[in-house]
Scaffold this active site. Structure first.
Site, PDB file in Angstrom:
ATOM      1  CB  SER A  30      -1.031  -0.017   1.029  1.00 59.67           C
ATOM      2  OG  SER A  30      -0.529  -0.098   2.433  1.00 59.67           O
ATOM      3  CD  GLU A 103       8.601  -6.571  -1.950  1.00 63.03           C
ATOM      4  OE1 GLU A 103       7.403  -6.063  -1.800  1.00 63.03           O
ATOM      5  OE2 GLU A 103       9.148  -7.430  -0.827  1.00 63.03           O
TER       6      GLU A 103
END
Ligand code: 5RP
Length: 219
Positions: A30, A103
């Protein structure tokens, strides 16, 4: 301020680290989504992006921001991503959204890793947040048994499949006093793809959003 307002504040601040005419590495979650939305405002000033998940790729493309395969870019000067926990050495737990492997790859390639997080992610010792471990599906039980030997309580993330087609074990109750050592030990378990400890390659800058604004933490 709400948690979302704090996330927006750090996402906006991270735009200062974007380098004109270069590739930007983009994280997942988010907070990273807020960053993507701010990046859209300056998209004409960057070469493009590499994305750490299919979800981020879709969001970037929805803003008509170019997304490149990591294999075709020469360098990633800056990578911006959120975290689930950050300690005083800028070691992180990541992977709450399940994107830890991509990531970690982009973080490793990146010349500078800017972590963006609200103050709730700031901890003295990592491990309150369950540590995500991406595992090849057939090795699930084996890896779980090995994680128990390391002192953790692994829980299968039911129904979740990573972008790489693997499963996640979330390891509860780990007191992570030595993150670099633990990261290596878990990586050495056969069947582990990667784990959510970002200690060997920690963040270079932590932008932490709190009631008094955005604090910039470096070592
Ligand atoms: C996804 C991640 C995220 O960075 C982490 O879960 C933080 O998410 P959010 O910004 O939604 O709090 O590691 O794999």
């Amino acid at each position: 301020m709400t948690q979302d307002e704090l996330k927006k504040a750090v996402a906006k601040k991270a735009i200062d680290y974007v380098i004109e005419g270069e590739i930007v590495g983009v994280g997942t979650g988010s907070t990273a989504n807020f960053f993507i939305d701010y990046l859209a405002e300056i998209k004409g000033r960057i070469e493009g992006t590499v994305a750490s998940s299919e979800a981020s790729k879709e969001r970037l493309q929805s803003h008509s921001i170019p997304v490149y395969d990591l294999n075709v870019v020469d360098r990633v000067p800056v990578y911006v991503d959120g975290a689930d926990e950050a300690d005083p050495n800028l070691c992180l737990i990541k992977g709450g959204g399940g994107a830890l492997t991509r990531e970690k790859i982009i973080a490793d390639v990146a010349e500078k890793f800017i972590c963006i997080a609200d103050a709730s992610k700031n901890v003295k010792v990592l491990g309150q947040f369950p540590l995500p471990v991406e595992v090849v599906p057939m090795a699930r039980s084996h890896v779980a048994r090995e994680l128990v030997k390391l002192g953790g309580d692994p829980v299968y993330r039911d129904g979740f499949v990573t972008d790489n087609g693997n499963i996640i074990l979330d390891v509860h109750n780990m007191q992570i006093a030595k993150p670099v050592e633990l990261e290596e030990k878990i990586n050495n378990i056969v069947g582990v793809v990667t784990n959510g400890l970002f200690a060997r390659r920690s963040a270079d800058v932590l932008l932490l959003g709190g009631e008094n604004g955005v604090e910039t933490i470096t070592l």
